[in-house]
Scaffold this active site. Structure first.
Site: not given
Ligand SMILES: *Cc1c(COP(=O)(O)O)cnc(C)c1O
Length: 422
Positions: A241, A276-278, A315, A319, A350-351, A378
């Site tokens: 997050g 769990e960083p994305g 995105r 959003y 076409c949007e 993303y």
């Molecule tokens: C999407 C997600 C993440 C990663 O979130 P980021 O905001 O990209 O860091 C981690 N854990 C879970 C369960 C998720 O669904």
């Protein structure tokens, strides 16, 4: 300047104009050095808090699941957070280790559970009582005990976009905080489960660590209450997050600062720390390279129609997200100065929602290259074939080398699986 650019129009030692010439546009461009630097931010924060020996950084695959990206993280020793059987297959194909995988998601299928059990993953992040029973059944059929963590919904307000806020009572995710003790008691009684951890994930693009710190306190309270009943957990997973900078002068916190209040709480304990960083590992390690096709002065707005669109980067449309957009300097450019104007940067789809940026002051000519920054997370992962547009090529820069890590799709591939009536 965006951290991914080493100089205007350059990523590491490669000119973006050369990437466009070699691989065409639209094209996602990633930087291996930027991926590694982002990962180092997490690793160093863990080290600072004395947690390097008992922690696991599980990259959230859904942010960008290209095999080359997964492989870069696998080589650094990362684990992975997956949300589907498809992502499990990708991680294994990319060289990730099964025992470092955590499996999130609200409705895992039997087949997905079976595949993950057979692979031998670190943990299932379970989100409901019903899923707990199904997993117990599937593990029993395989003669295994499934390692489980409960995703607890700590009911904290992450104060982010409602589509990416996940830790409130009103969200579909996780087991309600007030039910968690009871669900753990039930889990502990199921014969084919091993209760090993607890997890949460309260939302995405979080700029203030306070909600995550509050969630961590709530998890710790639960862990202690469980221990008092003899249910002893081995790991605490604080989710992902952390937000990133999308707009220059709008700085997101450094990893060390964002993580400090969370890790200082966990440093006093003994459990393994999982994260769990994305977005924060890949977002500013990728950009979308696109060419200006048509400049169209309008009565109220000037449009720059580029060859990338909402199907490539959803995105902004989804959003109303901001991405900085910069012009890529042409090598040897000169001649008459082009006037700067305020442009709507839009795609050919076409949007009317097909835009990449509103009100951008740029000096543009047709044929110019633009870089849509902070597009590593993303971006390609959410790309579609809307308007029967082949998905973009993906290129990873590593020093002075460019590697094509995903070929541009071909039109024929897009309908190869479709059939006409007999
Ligand atoms: C999407 C997600 C993440 C990663 O979130 P980021 O905001 O990209 O860091 C981690 N854990 C879970 C369960 C998720 O669904």
């Amino acid at each position: 300047m965006n951290p991914m650019l080493s100089a205007p129009g350059r990523v590491e030692a490669v000119a973006l104009a050369d990437v466009a010439r070699e691989f065409g546009t639209p094209c996602y461009v990633y930087s291996r050095a930027a991926l590694e630097a982002a990962y180092a931010g997490y690793r160093d924060a863990l080290t600072q808090h004395g947690l390097s020996g008992r922690s696991l950084i599980c990259y959230a695959v859904k942010a960008n699941s290209n095999l080359a990206i997964l492989n870069v993280f696998a080589r650094l020793g990362a684990g992975f957070d997956i949300v589907s059987g498809g992502e499990l297959a990708r991680v294994l194909a990319a060289g990730g280790e099964a025992k470092k995988i955590v499996f999130s998601g609200v409705a895992k299928s039997r087949d997905e559970m079976r595949a993950a059990l057979q692979a031998g993953i670190h943990c299932f992040n379970v989100e409901s009582l019903s899923e707990l029973h199904l997993l117990n059944e599937v593990a029993g059929e395989l003669g295994q005990r499934a390692p489980v963590s409960l995703r607890v919904n700590p009911d904290v307000d992450a104060k982010t976009h409602p589509y990416i806020s996940t830790g409130l009572k009103s969200n579909k995710f996780g087991v309600a905080f007030t039910d968690a003790l009871d669900v753990y008691r039930q889990a502990a009684k199921l014969p084919n489960l091993r209760v090993t951890g607890i997890d949460c994930h309260i939302g995405s693009q979080l700029l203030d660590p306070a909600p995550a710190a509050e969630a961590t306190d709530k998890l710790i309270g639960l862990v202690d209450a469980l221990a008092a009943e003899g249910i002893v957990l081995q790991h605490i997973d604080v989710g992902g997050g952390m937000g990133i900078t999308y707009q220059a002068n709008d700085p997101a916190p450094a990893a060390a600062d964002y993580l400090a209040p969370i890790l200082s709480r966990l440093a006093k304990r003994t459990e393994q720390v999982v994260m769990e960083p994305g977005r924060s590992l890949v977002g500013n390690a990728g950009l979308l390279l696109t060419e200006v096709r048509v400049l169209k002065p309008g009565e109220v707005k000037n449009f720059a129609i580029v060859d990338a669109a909402m199907n490539d980067l959803a995105r902004p449309a989804l959003y109303d997200a901001w991405h900085d957009i910069v012009k890529v300097p042409q090598v040897g450019a000169g001649g008459t100065a082009i006037p700067q104007k305020t442009y709507e940067i839009v795609g050919p789809v076409c949007e009317s929602g097909d835009f990449l940026g509103h009100d951008r002051d740029l000096a543009l000519a047709e044929g110019d290259l633009l870089a849509v920054l902070s597009a590593g997370a993303y971006g390609m992962a959410m790309a579609s074939n809307y308007n029967t547009r082949p998905r973009a090529a993906e290129v990873m820069i590593d020093g002075d080398s460019m590697h094509l890590v995903r070929e541009r799709e071909k039109v024929a591939d897009l309908f190869a699986a479709e059939k006409r009536l007999p």
